[in-house]
Motif scaffolding. Structure first.
Motif, PDB file in Angstrom:
ATOM      1  N   ASP A 122     -53.024  71.914  17.298  1.00  0.00           N
ATOM      2  CA  ASP A 122     -53.077  70.594  16.653  1.00  0.00           C
ATOM      3  C   ASP A 122     -52.610  70.670  15.204  1.00  0.00           C
ATOM      4  N   ASP A 126     -49.512  68.539  13.938  1.00  0.00           N
ATOM      5  CA  ASP A 126     -49.794  67.546  12.890  1.00  0.00           C
ATOM      6  C   ASP A 126     -48.938  67.788  11.655  1.00  0.00           C
ATOM      7  N   ALA A 129     -45.380  66.776  12.429  1.00  0.00           N
ATOM      8  CA  ALA A 129     -45.273  65.321  12.573  1.00  0.00           C
ATOM      9  C   ALA A 129     -45.297  64.645  11.206  1.00  0.00           C
ATOM     10  N   GLN A 130     -46.163  65.103  10.305  1.00  0.00           N
ATOM     11  CA  GLN A 130     -46.228  64.525   8.960  1.00  0.00           C
ATOM     12  C   GLN A 130     -44.932  64.793   8.187  1.00  0.00           C
ATOM     13  N   HIS A 168     -47.485  62.838  19.606  1.00  0.00           N
ATOM     14  CA  HIS A 168     -47.260  62.321  18.258  1.00  0.00           C
ATOM     15  C   HIS A 168     -45.993  61.494  18.253  1.00  0.00           C
TER      16      HIS A 168
END
Length: 196
Positions: A122, A126, A129-130, A168
């Protein structure tokens, strides 16, 4: 073997054995090394996609304007492929300072369980994705690759029977490619989510 080949092989062996060999399959020293490792890893992913998922990918090529790291063709489309290594940086630093991943306390700290798999995957997804959201970029494939010494394909299989990953926005597919497993005669590959 010619002398240049011998020197090159010795150099790669030294690079792979850095940090007491912790996660060494994907080690690199220079940006040129990194490109070689990433392209070789992506090529392995393409081979395992055909073998394990019957998905034929073609025309793998590096991207000089990273991100993404490379492109591959599938079903008449060009797919963006970004790679990220899953290796615990604190454990790798400890190995670099002389601790062995085969003896305590590092051995105990490097064991894997469901909550650690969830947390580390994760975190990587994450972060990517950010990063893409800030740039207004979306990618077709995030390829997580790992050579964590005490993470086994059977653990991932068991984890995936009881757990799923939330997709995502901006990352269409996520795969996990593990280091070569001689007992399986393959590089275990898992689809974490997506429709590829």
């Amino acid at each position: 073997m010619e002398e240049n080949e011998s020197v090159s092989m010795a150099r790669w062996a030294r690079i792979m054995n850095k940090d007491n060999g912790y996660g060494g399959e994907f080690n690199h020293e220079t940006s040129g090394d990194k490109e070689i490792v990433e392209l070789a890893t992506a090529a392995t992913w393409c081979e395992e996609m055909a073998r394990q998922f019957s998905v034929e990918l073609a025309n793998l090529r590096a991207n000089n304007d990273d991100p993404p790291d490379c492109f591959v063709d599938f079903d008449g489309k060009t797919l963006d492929v970004e790679l990220v290594q899953m290796i615990n940086p604190d454990h790798k630093k400890r190995a670099n300072k002389g601790e062995s991943p085969h003896a305590n306390p590092l051995f105990q700290d490097t064991q894997w369980h469901a909550s650690r798999i969830r947390k580390e995957v994760d975190l990587l997804v994450d972060q990517k994705a950010q990063k893409y959201a800030k740039r207004g970029v979306s990618i077709d494939v995030l390829l997580i690759h790992t050579a964590e010494p005490w993470l086994y394909a059977a653990q991932i299989e068991e984890f995936l029977t009881n757990n799923t990953f939330v997709p995502h926005r901006g990352i269409a597919n996520v795969f996990l490619l593990m280091g070569y497993d001689p007992s399986r005669k393959q590089w275990p590959l898992f689809k974490l989510y997506g429709d590829l």
